[in-house]
Design an enzyme around this catalytic site. Structure first.
Site, mmCIF file in Angstrom:
data_model
loop_
_atom_site.group_PDB
_atom_site.id
_atom_site.type_symbol
_atom_site.label_atom_id
_atom_site.label_comp_id
_atom_site.label_asym_id
_atom_site.label_seq_id
_atom_site.Cartn_x
_atom_site.Cartn_y
_atom_site.Cartn_z
ATOM 1 N N CYS A 112 0.605 -1.188 0.151
ATOM 2 C CA CYS A 112 0.463 -0.071 0.241
ATOM 3 C C CYS A 112 1.206 0.803 -0.279
ATOM 4 O O CYS A 112 0.062 2.482 -0.309
ATOM 5 C CB CYS A 112 -0.980 0.206 1.034
ATOM 6 S SG CYS A 112 -2.308 -1.461 0.943
ATOM 7 N N HIS A 250 -2.654 7.090 3.199
ATOM 8 C CA HIS A 250 -3.038 5.702 2.459
ATOM 9 C C HIS A 250 -3.955 5.788 3.802
ATOM 10 O O HIS A 250 -4.607 6.152 4.336
ATOM 11 C CB HIS A 250 -1.404 5.063 2.956
ATOM 12 C CG HIS A 250 -2.384 3.346 2.832
ATOM 13 N ND1 HIS A 250 -3.637 3.050 1.351
ATOM 14 C CD2 HIS A 250 -2.728 2.272 3.490
ATOM 15 C CE1 HIS A 250 -3.672 2.002 1.673
ATOM 16 N NE2 HIS A 250 -3.250 1.636 3.223
ATOM 17 N N ASN A 280 -9.927 1.508 1.171
ATOM 18 C CA ASN A 280 -8.842 0.830 1.310
ATOM 19 C C ASN A 280 -7.881 0.264 -0.403
ATOM 20 O O ASN A 280 -8.489 -0.770 -1.010
ATOM 21 C CB ASN A 280 -8.409 -0.193 2.054
ATOM 22 C CG ASN A 280 -6.998 -0.288 2.179
ATOM 23 O OD1 ASN A 280 -6.404 0.137 0.616
ATOM 24 N ND2 ASN A 280 -6.496 -0.840 3.047
#
Length: 333
Positions: A112, A250, A280
């Site tokens: 990520c 993030h 996400n």
């Protein structure tokens, strides 16, 4: 040596929507429980024929169009993702083929944190080869999540975001800090499919090709590593949390983001987030938020933006950029 700046951006989200109502029914939970736990109300997910590369191609095209560049003016393509098109060749090759970019291409897989890692890598490349770079963050984590896994299932969405980077007489990148703690590799992983555990009938039967998460470990370590990294980056830049105009983390889940805000002491009104509508999206989350904020006029010349990324590994990277620093300079084709 040339500095680096952004001259174009774009994003692409698949049309498929996965709502909390659908997940609440699947997992036997209340919709409000999902919102309270994650901050997410819906997510975008790929449909038939859509892949990590196909999302990247659409985002890349939009970024090139915004920058006013042709694909053959790109000297290098950096593809940031934790969900590759296939084990080999690299996903960048599929994207390069469809976009028609020239020059080199390579993948960055810091899960990520891949987009943030790719940005710093691009800055280093720009310093020795001052020509435009296309950086794309793209992920399809919905394809690697066990449909029976509630913890990951309520979080994950798909998407892609891209930026075009070009040489400037002053670098927008004002400071950064990156790290990895490999002792935490088991906190979020896909065990099967690599050389350590090649795919087999047994791994498929045991569902080891799906992502596995230890949620509490991820939460604690993501907050700890990111807050420490924010502190080091701000110290190196001789800035305080109040000096930051925008914090762009993030988009993991809202609980992690809230804890990072609280412990890093960055004022809440500086937060850039869209997790409520997209979930996400992995390596795509940061460039998607960035593109949306720019299109909405929320970011102005001179603003200080703090990237704060973290991912499986555990890896982390924070980077401070000054939007609009310096001026673009010419480059040789």
């Amino acid at each position: 040596m040339s500095g680096i700046g952004i001259i174009g951006w774009g994003r692409y989200l698949p049309e498929g929507r996965l709502t909390n109502a659908e997940l609440a029914d699947r997992f036997g939970v209340d919709e409000d429980w999902i919102v309270q736990r994650t901050g997410i109300r819906e997510r975008r997910v790929v449909g038939p024929g859509e892949t990590t590369a196909s999302l990247a191609v659409e985002a890349g095209r939009r970024a090139l169009e915004h920058a006013g560049l042709r694909p053959d003016q790109i000297s290098h393509l950096i593809l940031a993702s934790g969900t590759p098109e296939q084990p080999s060749p690299a996903t960048c090759a599929f994207v390069q083929r469809e976009l028609g970019t020239t020059g080199g291409a390579h993948d960055v897989n810091a899960e990520c944190a891949s987009f943030a890692y790719g940005f710093v890598v691009a800055a280093g490349l720009m310093a020795i080869d001052p020509r435009p770079i296309l950086l794309i963050g793209t992920d399809t984590h919905s394809l690697v999540v066990n449909p029976e896994d509630r913890d990951l299932g309520v979080l994950i969405g798909d998407g892609a975001g891209a930026v075009v980077l070009a040489p400037h007489d002053r670098s927008w990148l004002r400071g950064w800090d990156m790290g990895c703690d490999g002792t935490k590799v088991d906190s979020l992983r896909i065990p099967a499919g690599g050389s350590r555990l090649p795919a087999s009938e047994a791994t498929l039967r045991d569902k080891q090709h799906y992502a596995q998460i230890k949620g509490n470990e991820i939460y604690l370590n993501a907050v700890r590593f990111t807050v420490g990294s924010v502190s080091r980056t701000l110290k190196a830049a001789d800035l305080t949390p109040e000096d930051i105009d925008h914090l762009l983390p993030h988009q993991a889940n809202m609980r992690i983001i809230d804890s990072i805000l609280q412990r890093s002491r960055v004022p809440r009104d500086r937060l850039l987030t869209n997790i409520e509508y997209y979930g996400n999206t992995g390596a795509a989350s940061m460039p998607i938020v960035l593109a949306e904020a720019l299109d909405a006029g929320r970011i102005q010349r001179g603003d200080r933006i703090l990237f704060a990324a973290f991912g499986a590994g555990m890896v982390w990277l924070t980077a401070l950029i000054e939007w609009g620093a310096g001026e673009p300079v010419g480059w040789a084709a």
